[in-house]
Every structure is written in structure tokens, then in C-alpha cells.
Design a protein around this motif. Structure first.
Motif, PDB file in Angstrom:
ATOM      1  N   ALA A  20      49.366  77.228  61.877  1.00 28.79           N
ATOM      2  CA  ALA A  20      50.266  76.800  60.772  1.00 28.79           C
ATOM      3  C   ALA A  20      49.616  75.991  59.756  1.00 28.79           C
ATOM      4  O   ALA A  20      50.012  76.004  58.404  1.00 28.79           O
ATOM      5  N   SER A  21      48.713  75.359  60.034  1.00 27.01           N
ATOM      6  CA  SER A  21      47.843  74.282  59.319  1.00 27.01           C
ATOM      7  C   SER A  21      46.940  75.317  58.345  1.00 27.01           C
ATOM      8  O   SER A  21      46.891  75.012  57.138  1.00 27.01           O
ATOM      9  N   GLN A  24      49.259  76.773  55.746  1.00 30.88           N
ATOM     10  CA  GLN A  24      49.632  75.382  54.746  1.00 30.88           C
ATOM     11  C   GLN A  24      48.455  75.379  54.038  1.00 30.88           C
ATOM     12  O   GLN A  24      48.743  75.002  52.671  1.00 30.88           O
ATOM     13  N   ARG A  27      48.533  78.183  51.246  1.00 32.27           N
ATOM     14  CA  ARG A  27      49.620  77.890  50.437  1.00 32.27           C
ATOM     15  C   ARG A  27      49.391  76.855  49.388  1.00 32.27           C
ATOM     16  O   ARG A  27      49.756  76.983  48.254  1.00 32.27           O
ATOM     17  N   THR A  28      48.961  75.810  50.106  1.00 33.07           N
ATOM     18  CA  THR A  28      48.692  74.626  49.112  1.00 33.07           C
ATOM     19  C   THR A  28      47.688  74.978  47.947  1.00 33.07           C
ATOM     20  O   THR A  28      47.715  74.543  46.838  1.00 33.07           O
ATOM     21  N   LYS A  39      50.962  82.855  47.004  1.00 26.79           N
ATOM     22  CA  LYS A  39      51.925  81.945  47.369  1.00 26.79           C
ATOM     23  C   LYS A  39      52.985  82.401  48.130  1.00 26.79           C
ATOM     24  O   LYS A  39      53.282  82.117  49.077  1.00 26.79           O
ATOM     25  N   THR A  46      53.695  83.176  56.926  1.00 27.36           N
ATOM     26  CA  THR A  46      54.119  82.252  57.815  1.00 27.36           C
ATOM     27  C   THR A  46      55.124  81.990  58.424  1.00 27.36           C
ATOM     28  O   THR A  46      54.962  81.751  59.753  1.00 27.36           O
ATOM     29  N   VAL A  91      49.564  69.629  62.651  1.00 30.63           N
ATOM     30  CA  VAL A  91      49.827  69.880  61.440  1.00 30.63           C
ATOM     31  C   VAL A  91      49.667  68.442  60.746  1.00 30.63           C
ATOM     32  O   VAL A  91      49.337  68.539  59.471  1.00 30.63           O
ATOM     33  N   THR A  95      47.317  67.910  57.565  1.00 27.07           N
ATOM     34  CA  THR A  95      47.978  67.772  56.262  1.00 27.07           C
ATOM     35  C   THR A  95      47.395  66.301  55.806  1.00 27.07           C
ATOM     36  O   THR A  95      47.042  66.296  54.632  1.00 27.07           O
ATOM     37  N   ASN A 148      55.651  65.335  59.981  1.00 26.94           N
ATOM     38  CA  ASN A 148      55.590  66.873  60.783  1.00 26.94           C
ATOM     39  C   ASN A 148      56.150  67.061  62.100  1.00 26.94           C
ATOM     40  O   ASN A 148      56.772  68.146  62.402  1.00 26.94           O
ATOM     41  N   TYR A 152      59.012  69.737  62.407  1.00 28.60           N
ATOM     42  CA  TYR A 152      59.004  70.947  63.259  1.00 28.60           C
ATOM     43  C   TYR A 152      59.921  71.020  64.304  1.00 28.60           C
ATOM     44  O   TYR A 152      60.239  72.418  64.819  1.00 28.60           O
TER      45      TYR A 152
END
Length: 187
Positions: A20-21, A24, A27-28, A39, A46, A91, A95, A148, A152
Motif C-alpha cells: 500500500a505504501s 501511495q 499515486r502521490t 493517478k 490499489t 503506511v 507516509t 493511518n 485502515y
């Protein structure tokens, strides 16, 4: 059995958290660099990968329960929520690190854009406190971890409502009857 539960939840949650990280981060990166196609693809992938991993780990854990025990819907939800705790920790740390070291300028820009929207609504002293608190929270690892974990648990809980219906297993009555016959034969 309790140690197996937490060990498997740790393994599953850590793997889901790392994947997931990675999604992410991509995506970021796509959002920060305005790559709209990436994106959108990352958002869909995801969700698909998250559901598949949640199902896979929960199904694998359900197989560790004997036939006479089965694996109830509640067992599945408990396992998924335990995994989500560990996923949130992983995550959250990732993050906080990415906000601080990779996307600091982008995160500050997002904060500035959001705060412009409320600038005229609140008093200046409240605005300054809110701005500083928001900046500190987005770069604070502990705040990111708790945020998070909470996120989650909710996200995994909703997905888990569906996943658990596919991973539950009713107790096998034949296994119970065979064990009872074996015990009667031994006596």
C-alpha cells in the motif's frame, strides 16, 4: 492459537502495508507531477490489490483452523482488523518519511491551498494555530501512524465485510463425528 493469530496478522499487515505504501508513493508522485493517467491507474490498482491481498491472507489464515472448528465471519473480521493495525503502522511511517523527505514541497503546497479556503472564515490567531498544527501533524510520524491505523481499520473493515463472506468456513460435522467415533473406539 493466540500467538499464531497475531503472528499471521503481523505478517499480512506488514506485507499489505508495504505494498500500500508503494502504491501511495506512486499515486502521490503522479498527483504532484500532474500525471492524470497514472493517478487513475494507481487508484484502481490499489483497490484491486488491497482486496486480493486481504482475501488471500484471510483465506490462508482460515485454513489453519481445523475442520471441526470452522472459521466464522467474526474470526475473519477480527483477523482483518488486526492486520489493519499493522498495515496502518507501516503506511503511517512510510507516509511520514515520504512527506518529510520526498514530497515536502508538494505537501506544504497542499496545506497552503487548503488553508486559503478557510483564511477568511476564522480569526487570524486561530488560523495561525490551525496552520501550524496541520503542518506539524503531516510531518509527525506518530500522528501519521495513528491516523493511518484509524483509516485502515475503517477501510479494511468495510472491505472485510465482503471478504469475510468468502473466507468463512462452516464446521465440518463429519470431522466431529469421526473424532467422536475414534474416542468411543479408544475407550
Amino acid at each position: 492459537m493466540k500467538n499464531v493469530f497475531w503472528t499471521e496478522a503481523l505478517k499480512g499487515g506488514t506485507i499489505i502495508g508495504l505494498i500500500a505504501s508503494a502504491f501511495q508513493l506512486l499515486r502521490t508522485y503522479a498527483i504532484a507531477n500532474e500525471i492524470n493517467a497514472l493517478k487513475t491507474i494507481m487508484a484502481v490498482m490499489t483497490l484491486m490489490v488491497f482486496v486480493a491481498l486481504l482475501y488471500g491472507f484471510t483465506r490462508r489464515f482460515s485454513m489453519t483452523h481445523g475442520g471441526e472448528q470452522g472459521f466464522s465471519y467474526g474470526n475473519g473480521m477480527a483477523f482483518i482488523l488486526a492486520m489493519m493495525i499493522f498495515t496502518g503502522v507501516v503506511v503511517g511511517v512510510c507516509t511520514a518519511l515520504s512527506n518529510k523527505f520526498m514530497f515536502q514541497d508538494y505537501v506544504i503546497g497542499v496545506i497552503d491551498e487548503a488553508m486559503v479556503q478557510v483564511q477568511d472564515i476564522v480569526a487570524d490567531d486561530v488560523f495561525d494555530q490551525t496552520y501550524e498544527m496541520t503542518r506539524k501533524m503531516l510531518f509527525n510520524p506518530i500522528a501519521q501512524v495513528f491516523s493511518n491505523i484509524f483509516s485502515y481499520i475503517i477501510y479494511g473493515g468495510f472491505v472485510g465485510l465482503i471478504v469475510c463472506s468468502f473466507t468463512k468456513r462452516d464446521p465440518e460435522w463429519t470431522a466431529t463425528e469421526e473424532n467422536n467415533e475414534e474416542q468411543n473406539d479408544n475407550e
